[in-house]
Structures are given as structure tokens and as C-alpha cells.
Design an enzyme around this catalytic site. Structure first.
Site, mmCIF file in Angstrom:
data_model
loop_
_atom_site.group_PDB
_atom_site.id
_atom_site.type_symbol
_atom_site.label_atom_id
_atom_site.label_comp_id
_atom_site.label_asym_id
_atom_site.label_seq_id
_atom_site.Cartn_x
_atom_site.Cartn_y
_atom_site.Cartn_z
ATOM 1 N N GLU A 203 -5.065 0.985 -10.397
ATOM 2 C CA GLU A 203 -4.836 1.177 -8.964
ATOM 3 C C GLU A 203 -5.993 0.643 -8.127
ATOM 4 O OE1 GLU A 203 -3.512 5.107 -7.743
ATOM 5 O OE2 GLU A 203 -2.602 4.318 -5.924
ATOM 6 N N HIS B 276 -0.947 7.669 -11.929
ATOM 7 C CA HIS B 276 -2.093 8.585 -11.955
ATOM 8 C C HIS B 276 -2.062 9.406 -13.232
ATOM 9 C CE1 HIS B 276 -0.395 8.106 -7.792
ATOM 10 N NE2 HIS B 276 -1.472 7.369 -7.744
ATOM 11 N N ARG C 228 0.848 -1.197 0.000
ATOM 12 C CA ARG C 228 0.000 0.000 0.000
ATOM 13 C C ARG C 228 0.882 1.244 0.000
ATOM 14 N NH1 ARG C 228 -3.264 3.110 3.803
ATOM 15 N NH2 ARG C 228 -2.031 2.273 5.518
#
Lengths: 341, 341
Positions: free
Chosen positions: A286, A225, A72
Site C-alpha cells: 500500500e 491490511h 486513492r
């Protein structure tokens, strides 16, 4: 084969966080002995359970095959404690990823967290990277450009400070995803501010100091991203590079820098595909990650990025293949070698 | 009428910077007396000359009518010196803008720099805002969300720390453009990293703490540079707001938050128009600003944003009118009153 290059073990059994909480508590409590690595007691069944109704279910539902899987990101917390804190924590997190990849070798391929600490040379990450790649078969690492967690106190990624880890990455032929961790600066929301800023910041650093890729011609970075703000401001970045006397971005850094598709709406994905060459885009979602909900406008999960790509009919078949699979072999050569086996 | 809501006096006569250099030098030199405001000797002819071959020429060439004009953003440098340093410097910069607007009342309308200082309550900016609005006829201000210049040491914009300046903005009915200044953090390139991050950061702060717009229902912010990364990641922001239990972004903040069009390529502008309602978009170019070159792919200036808008044939005429002119009356009510005169 459809490869998702960006997944974190966000659903790890709670024992992992318990260990971390105790580690952090011990840092604050002078009565406790210094942190030791200890053990994290998690059974194989617990691991299976944590994945079956989450990442594995989603892989099946969305029709993706493999996830490049790492601890994570928000949990890395490099700002907490010291070198030893980060080393113990990273080792546990990476060992758990290794167990996931051993239990589900068809579904997950590992990428490691590095035991970074603010102000400490990333030379201290070399051993853990080597262990994860050579012993566990991991294919890359996550590199945090801001171990301070939102105060940006270490040098830019182009500084020689970072060279020890780049030397090992090049030697092992593994890329890094540039990925910050949680923000402890109240100005930056972790996944809505700090993550996106980290991506944008890193890309502009690479424009500003192009010597890095002359020193390391085979060094490869994935900017997650969807590259932060970069594709949306592609004209700005092209123009800034030009004003600085740099060659076109394609020549300057697109041999070394790649973007994932973690952009959670179709217009954003379309922009990414319009401005960034298909050779530089890697499919990713993700999941299970920052955004968990269903978009009421579409009735589908915001992070179901495959659906946006599937719906765009003007992607050339060869480009689609690169984005979903082909580019991974180029950016993660150890993934390709592993797949051949 | 075509109104460019985002221009800075980047071409100010060199006497301004000389004054600033001396002010900064005095801060470092214990032998010198404390900085006094003094004078900046610039003639009207020098002002005319500084604009005729720059902003005025560009207005004529591109067919824009009025620029909402403020001191150079990177020059604000709120991190330097102390409250007095910032006050003297801001006063000089704003007085110069006032002279520009007096010399060219058809071409420029003023927006002020605020005398912010890290760690100091923005209550100290109220007097200068009032002077600029009431005495000079300015229509807004630039608010720096990070006076530290890249270390983000002040509270988020939603914190009560900022309320004194919001109270005055609401009383005077002027908006703020959220605009950082130069970065003194080597991680952040000023115009390629820090500017864009500042925009993204501010927007996410506004999602995270929606009480602000309940406390100030008429407070208005313009987020420049096309909103940073926000429109590209509109799905992420919608999803994050939803996961936090907030109402849709439209209801949450689009009555208070607006984006300019400083996005330097057509695909970016198209994305902005696709995802953000036309009611929330204000035409801007930031000329003469961050990107000065000509795009070899188009043969036109990167920052000629009007050209991108003109080329998009699917913008409804009513929306085009709002973007180029109409929304300014809503966001800058004092601009509308001034235009009526």
C-alpha cells in the site's frame, strides 16, 4: 517478478482534487448548476512527475516490479452527493489510472473504483466495471462494504443487494479488494480504525452467511491490511465458525478469500504467514499510503513489507514465489493474461 | 495466584433474562405501565448451580484462582429503551454479580455494567458506579464506547462527553474495560465483528486525542480481546502515531492502556507477548464466552488461554508473574486492597 497487489494513486496531481473540491462545493451551493462531468486537465508530464519520485522510485529502491494500482481509497468518498456525483468522480479517477497504466505498462496494472452510493444498488456500478475491464484492461475493482463512510447503513456483503456487481465480477473474471473509504464518523480514524474494522467486519460477514460462495463459487475477494484483525484472532474465527456448524475455514472460504501483506512490522507478518496458508497470501505494501514514516527501530519504512518477508528465512521457496507472484495469477486471472501478452 | 481479569456471567439463571424480556416487551406495549424495577427471583442455590458446572468447574480444571466478573457483555443492550430501562437492568445485573461474589468471595471479584444510553451523558452512570464500588466492593466497570449497538452515534471516548464517568473512576481508583455490547447493526457480528472493532476503534481514538491522559493521568483502560487488531498492526499504530507527531506509544499511552489475553490460538498469544510489554498484559480468557468449542487441532478449548501461555517457554518468570497476577494490582488497585484483607 514481484507484484504488489495493493497500491493507490495517493500522489495524483492536485488538479484531480481541485476538480473534486469544485464538485463537492457545487453540491452545497444551490446557485450552481448540477454537477457535470467536465474535464480534469492533467498532462502526461504531470503524471510522470507525480510517480517518478514516489511509487516508481520506491519500486526501484525496494526491488518490486509491478503494482496493482487503483484510485486513492480514502478519496472514493462514496457518501458524498448522489449517484451522479459518484459516477463522474469514479470515471475521472479510473481514467487517470488508465493513463498511468498506459504510460507505465511495465509498472502499473489497473484496478477501478466503483461509483457506489449509500442505499443505491451496486447494479449502478456494472457499467463502470465493464468499461474499466474491457476498455482499459483493468484486472479488478475495489468494493466498499460501507459506502456511508462509517455508519454502515447498507446490508452486509452477503446480502442479495450486492449480487448485481458479483454477477459482473464473475462474468469478467475479476476479483474485488474489499476496501472502505474515508470515515466521516468521528469515532473511526480512517486508516487506523475504519480500514482495519472494514476488513475484520467483511471477513466475519463471509463466515456468517456462507451461501454467497455457493451462489458464486468463483467469486474472489482480497481482504487488505493483512486481513484486519483476522489472522491475529484466527482461533476465534475458527471457533466461531465451528460453533455455528460451519466446515473448517479452509473449506468454507479460503477458495474465495485472500489476504494481502500490508502489515507494518515483522512480528505481524510472521503471524500472518504462520496461520494463513501461503496459497491465500498476496504480497502488498500500500505504498505510498497510510503510514509514511521510517521506523526508528529498524531504520526502514514501516510500509516496506518486502523487507519483512525477505528477512524471514523459514518461508519455503515455493511459498515465497506464490506470495510474491504466483497467487496473483490465480486471484487476478486477467493479470496473468495481460502478462502473457 | 492466577487472576482472570475478564469473565462475564453468561450462565446466569434464566429468571434474569425473563425479567429483561418482560422489561423490553413493556417498552413496546403501550398498554403496559412504564417499566418499574421490580424483582428478579433467583435463589442462592440457583446461582450456585449456574456456576458450579461452568465457571467454577473451569477454574478448577484450568488451574485459575479468581475471575474478575461482570454481567454478560452482549446482554448490556444499552440501545434498548431509555435511561430508566438501562438503570433498572444494570442494577439487577450488578446486584446479581454482587451475590455471586458474596457466595464465592475466593473465586469472583465484581466489575459493574453501567446504565449507559445513547445520546445521554455518562454522568448518569456515576451513582451506579459508586454504589457498586463502595457498597459492593467492585473493582472496576465495563464502559461501552458505542451504546447505540453498532451505529457509533456517540462521541469518541476522548470527548468531554465522557469526562463525568472518568472523574468518578479516577476518584474511586477503578479502571474500565472498554467493551461494546450486542450489535444491532446487521453488518457486525457481535462477537466476531463488533467486539473486535470496538477494541481497535477505542485504541485508535486514544492515539488521535492524547489530551485525555493529560487531563486524567491516572485513568486506566483495559482493552479486551487481546486489544482487537492492535498488536497485529502494532507497526501501523506506531507509524500512525509518529506521522501525527505523537511520542512513542509507550510514552503516549502505555501508562494508561492495558490488553488482556483473550486471543484463542497460540500464534496470536505469542504475537501479543512479542510486541506488547509484559507490564501491559493481563491474563484473561472470557470463559464462558464467545467461543465455546474445542479446537480439533489441539484437543483443548479455544478459550483456554492459560494453556497457550503455559506452553510458551520464553516468557521470563517475572513477566509471567506480572501477566497472571502482578499487573492486576496495578490496574485494579481495589483488587489488591481486597486481597490484602
Amino acid at each position: 517478478m514481484i507484484i504488489d497487489c495493493h497500491g493507490h494513486y495517493t500522489t495524483a496531481p492536485k488538479e484531480l482534487q481541485k476538480w473534486r473540491d469544485a464538485q463537492i462545493a457545487a453540491l452545497k451551493d444551490a446557485k450552481h448548476p448540477p454537477s457535470s462531468k467536465g474535464t480534469v486537465a492533467i498532462s502526461d508530464d504531470q503524471i510522470r512527475e507525480s510517480l517518478e519520485n514516489a511509487q516508481l522510485k520506491i519500486q526501484r529502491e525496494r526491488g518490486t516490479d509491478v503494482t496493482i494500482f487503483s484510485p486513492r481509497a480514502a478519496g472514493m468518498g462514496h457518501h458524498l452527493g448522489n449517484e451522479t456525483t459518484s459516477r463522474h468522480w469514479s470515471e475521472h479517477c479510473n481514467e487517470l489510472i488508465h493513463r498511468v497504466c498506459t504510460l507505465y505498462p511495465q509498472n502499473f496494472v489497473g484496478v477501478c473504483q466503483l461509483p457506489q452510493t449509500p442505499g443505491v444498488s451496486p447494479a449502478n456500478c456494472v457499467a463502470e466495471l465493464e468499461r474499466c475491464v474491457r476498455d482499459f484492461g483493468f484486472v479488478g475493482c475495489n468494493l466498499n462494504p460501507d459506502p456511508s463512510g462509517g455508519y454502515w447503513t447498507d446490508p452486509p456483503l452477503t446480502d442479495k443487494f450486492w449480487y448485481p456487481i458479483y454477477e459482473k465480477m464473475v462474468e469478467l473474471d475479476v476479483p474485488a479488494m474489499i476496501h472502505v473509504s474515508t470515515s466521516c464518523n468521528p469515532n473511526f480514524h480512517t486508516t487506523g480504525g475504519h480500514y482495519i474494522n472494514g476488513d475484520t467486519t467483511a471477513f466475519m460477514q463471509l463466515i456468517s452467511e456462507p451461501k454467497l460462495f455457493k451462489d458464486f463459487p468463483t467469486l474472489k475477494f482480497v481482504i487488505p491490511h493483512g486481513g484486519g484483525a483476522v489472522p491475529y484472532h484466527w482461533g476465534r474465527y475458527r471457533g466461531l465458525a465451528q460453533d455455528m456448524g460451519r466446515p473448517p475455514l479452509k473449506d468454507l472460504l479460503l477458495g474465495n478469500v485472500f489476504f494481502d501483506t500490508c502489515v507494518y512490522h515483522r512480528p505481524g507478518i510472521e503471524l500472518l504467514l504462520k496461520v494463513i496458508p501461503a496459497d491465500n497470501i498476496l504480497f502488498a505494501s500500500e505504498m505510498v499510503g497510510a503510514v509514511k514514516g521510517i521506523d526508528p527501530d529498524t531504520g526502514h519504512y514501516y510500509d516496506d513489507t518486502k523487507r519483512y518477508l525477505d528477512a524471514i528465512d523459514w518461508i519455503e521457496p515455493a511459498d515465497r514465489e506464490k506470495i510474491f507472484q504466483g497467487n496473483v495469477s490465480k486471484v487476478y486471472p486477467r493479470f496473468a493474461k495481460r502478462a502473457k501478452k
